[in-house]
Scaffold this motif. Structure first.
Motif, PDB file in Angstrom:
ATOM      1  N   SER A  65       0.622  -1.421  -0.015  1.00  0.00           N
ATOM      2  CA  SER A  65      -0.092   0.026   0.025  1.00  0.00           C
ATOM      3  C   SER A  65       1.048   1.107  -0.038  1.00  0.00           C
ATOM      4  O   SER A  65       1.823   1.392   0.928  1.00  0.00           O
ATOM      5  N   CYS A  68      -0.932   4.202   0.183  1.00  0.00           N
ATOM      6  CA  CYS A  68      -1.820   5.167   0.800  1.00  0.00           C
ATOM      7  C   CYS A  68      -2.200   4.897   2.104  1.00  0.00           C
ATOM      8  O   CYS A  68      -1.900   3.807   2.740  1.00  0.00           O
ATOM      9  N   GLU A  89      -5.147   4.999   3.808  1.00  0.00           N
ATOM     10  CA  GLU A  89      -6.153   4.674   4.390  1.00  0.00           C
ATOM     11  C   GLU A  89      -6.192   3.143   4.247  1.00  0.00           C
ATOM     12  O   GLU A  89      -7.110   2.545   4.983  1.00  0.00           O
ATOM     13  N   LEU A  90      -5.209   2.396   3.680  1.00  0.00           N
ATOM     14  CA  LEU A  90      -5.334   0.869   3.598  1.00  0.00           C
ATOM     15  C   LEU A  90      -3.881   0.640   3.840  1.00  0.00           C
ATOM     16  O   LEU A  90      -2.706   1.116   3.669  1.00  0.00           O
ATOM     17  N   PRO A 130      -7.985   3.746  -2.936  1.00  0.00           N
ATOM     18  CA  PRO A 130      -8.958   3.437  -2.070  1.00  0.00           C
ATOM     19  C   PRO A 130     -10.256   3.684  -2.115  1.00  0.00           C
ATOM     20  O   PRO A 130     -11.349   3.386  -1.654  1.00  0.00           O
ATOM     21  N   LYS A 131     -10.563   4.878  -2.806  1.00  0.00           N
ATOM     22  CA  LYS A 131     -12.123   5.390  -3.080  1.00  0.00           C
ATOM     23  C   LYS A 131     -12.776   4.300  -3.937  1.00  0.00           C
ATOM     24  O   LYS A 131     -14.088   4.327  -3.836  1.00  0.00           O
ATOM     25  N   LYS A 140     -13.392  -1.229   2.760  1.00  0.00           N
ATOM     26  CA  LYS A 140     -12.776  -2.156   3.771  1.00  0.00           C
ATOM     27  C   LYS A 140     -13.891  -3.154   4.368  1.00  0.00           C
ATOM     28  O   LYS A 140     -14.904  -2.876   4.693  1.00  0.00           O
TER      29      LYS A 140
END
Ligand SMILES: NC(=O)c1ccc[n+]([C@@H]2O[C@H](COP(=O)([O-])OP(=O)(O)OC[C@H]3O[C@@H](n4cnc5c(N)ncnc54)[C@H](OP(=O)(O)O)[C@@H]3O)[C@@H](O)[C@H]2O)c1
Length: 334
Positions: A79, A81, A83-84, A104-105, A109
């Motif tokens: 990853s 990013c 967010e993850l 991620p968008k 999850k």
């Protein structure tokens, strides 16, 4: 290497082997703000047949030469990013391949510790469960004591849709393609009746099972089945147009339902819907469906085929009725 199954030819009628080509390419590198996801499960859906066609629909067709589109559950293996993180389990549309990079968008999850099997997030808590949830509750609006008919009753969407109607207090009558499927609906899922539409007198059986006629028809099949139920509607009936699987492989246009005038005489509505329009409300649907599953109020089954290479063959199960529950492919182990 990354195995990919690409669409290389548009089908005429049934999907044929030469529609797909399997290739191997290097595993992609995630760029800034992206994650690399390894596919665990790939969802196989009747809608894929429509995505293989050219023409105007609710979603653009898959282009020839592109990786075949498909809903996936995967694990983040690298990853770039915030967010993850590595090891996160995500739902996405990564298609028929082992690996994909995504932002991620475009990924959601999935709680890895919900107590439910991971695969449930591609079935009863995935798109098919959500289709049943929003289609039945928002469009069908079944009321206590009403008669609700559901087609593909033993399938991924139909089995959940019928149980949701039963939870609302409605009387539920299923239509399915074998005695075994019907027995599962009545003995295990609590349907009040289920008719094998492959029997000669299924229309008489259906009429007998709906002595008060029909308030809601959750239609997954279209064609003659839709027309038959149109002939049984009560005043104020709601026809939920969820799918028309009897038409997806048709090479000629089917005539419109001759009983449509009963929408007028019985002041009924017929409304199509696409689950994607409910994306903002998915968390609500997943929460409620998970609660029902954990309370034993919704039962479901999954038909899991092993190996990405088997996806082009496995998809036929949806059209010959040999799938027992939500059809998916196990692409790799968690
Ligand atoms: N509107 C939306 O947003 C949305 C989203 C997801 C799915 N859908 C629709 O929901 C329906 C069910 O999808 P699913 O994923 O749950 O698949 P499924 O019901 O698990 O599997 C497909 C089933 O369709 C039945 N079938 C196949 N050909 C048929 C025919 N000619 N006549 C009658 N039944 C036939 C077979 O069951 P039998 O043995 O009973 O024949 C087969 O098992 C499809 O129409 C799909 O397009 C709509």
């Amino acid at each position: 290497m990354n195995r990919q199954i690409k669409l290389v030819q548009r089908p005429t009628g049934n999907i044929s082997d030469d529609c797909f080509e399997r290739v191997e390419v290097p595993i992609p590198e995630p760029g800034d703000g992206e994650a690399l996801v390894r596919t665990l499960y790939l969802s196989l859906d009747p809608a894929m047949r429509g995505w293989m066609n050219e023409g105007d629909s609710y979603i653009a067709p898959v282009e020839l030469g592109d990786v075949m589109r498909g809903g996936t559950l995967g694990t983040v293996v690298a990853s770039n990013c915030a967010e993850l993180g590595e090891g996160d389990i995500v739902f996405g549309g990564n298609g028929w391949q082992d690996y994909a990079v995504a932002r991620p968008k475009h990924l959601q999850k999935v709680p890895a510790d919900s107590g439910l099997p991971l695969s449930n997030y591609l079935s009863v808590l995935g798109i098919t469960g959500l289709t049943a949830y929003f289609g039945m509750l928002d469009v069908g609006k079944p009321q206590p004591g009403e008669t609700v008919v559901v087609s593909t009753a033993a399938g991924a969407v139909g089995s959940v849709a019928g149980q949701i109607a039963a939870i609302q207090g409605s009387r539920v009558v299923g239509l399915a393609g074998s005695d075994d499927k019907c027995t599962w609906c009545t003995e295990e899922l609590g349907f009040d009746a289920c008719i094998n539409y492959k029997t000669e007198d299924w229309k008489d059986q259906l009429r007998a099972a709906c002595p008060d006629k029909v308030d809601v028809y959750f239609d997954n099949v279209g064609g003659d089945m839709l027309n038959t139920v149109l002939g049984m509607n009560k005043v104020g009936a709601r026809f939920v147009i969820c799918g028309a699987i009897s038409q997806y492989n048709a090479t000629e246009r089917t005539p419109g339902p001759s009983n449509y005038i009963r929408l007028l005489t019985k002041r009924s509505t017929m409304q199509g819907f696409v689950v994607l329009d409910y994306a903002q409300r998915y968390p609500e649907g997943i929460r409620q469906l998970a609660a029902w599953v954990m309370a034993g109020k919704i039962k479901h089954r999954e038909d899991i085929v092993d190996g990405l290479d088997n996806a082009p063959q496995a998809i036929h199960k949806l059209f010959d009725g040999s799938n027992a529950g939500k059809l998916m492919v196990r692409v790799s182990d968690a």
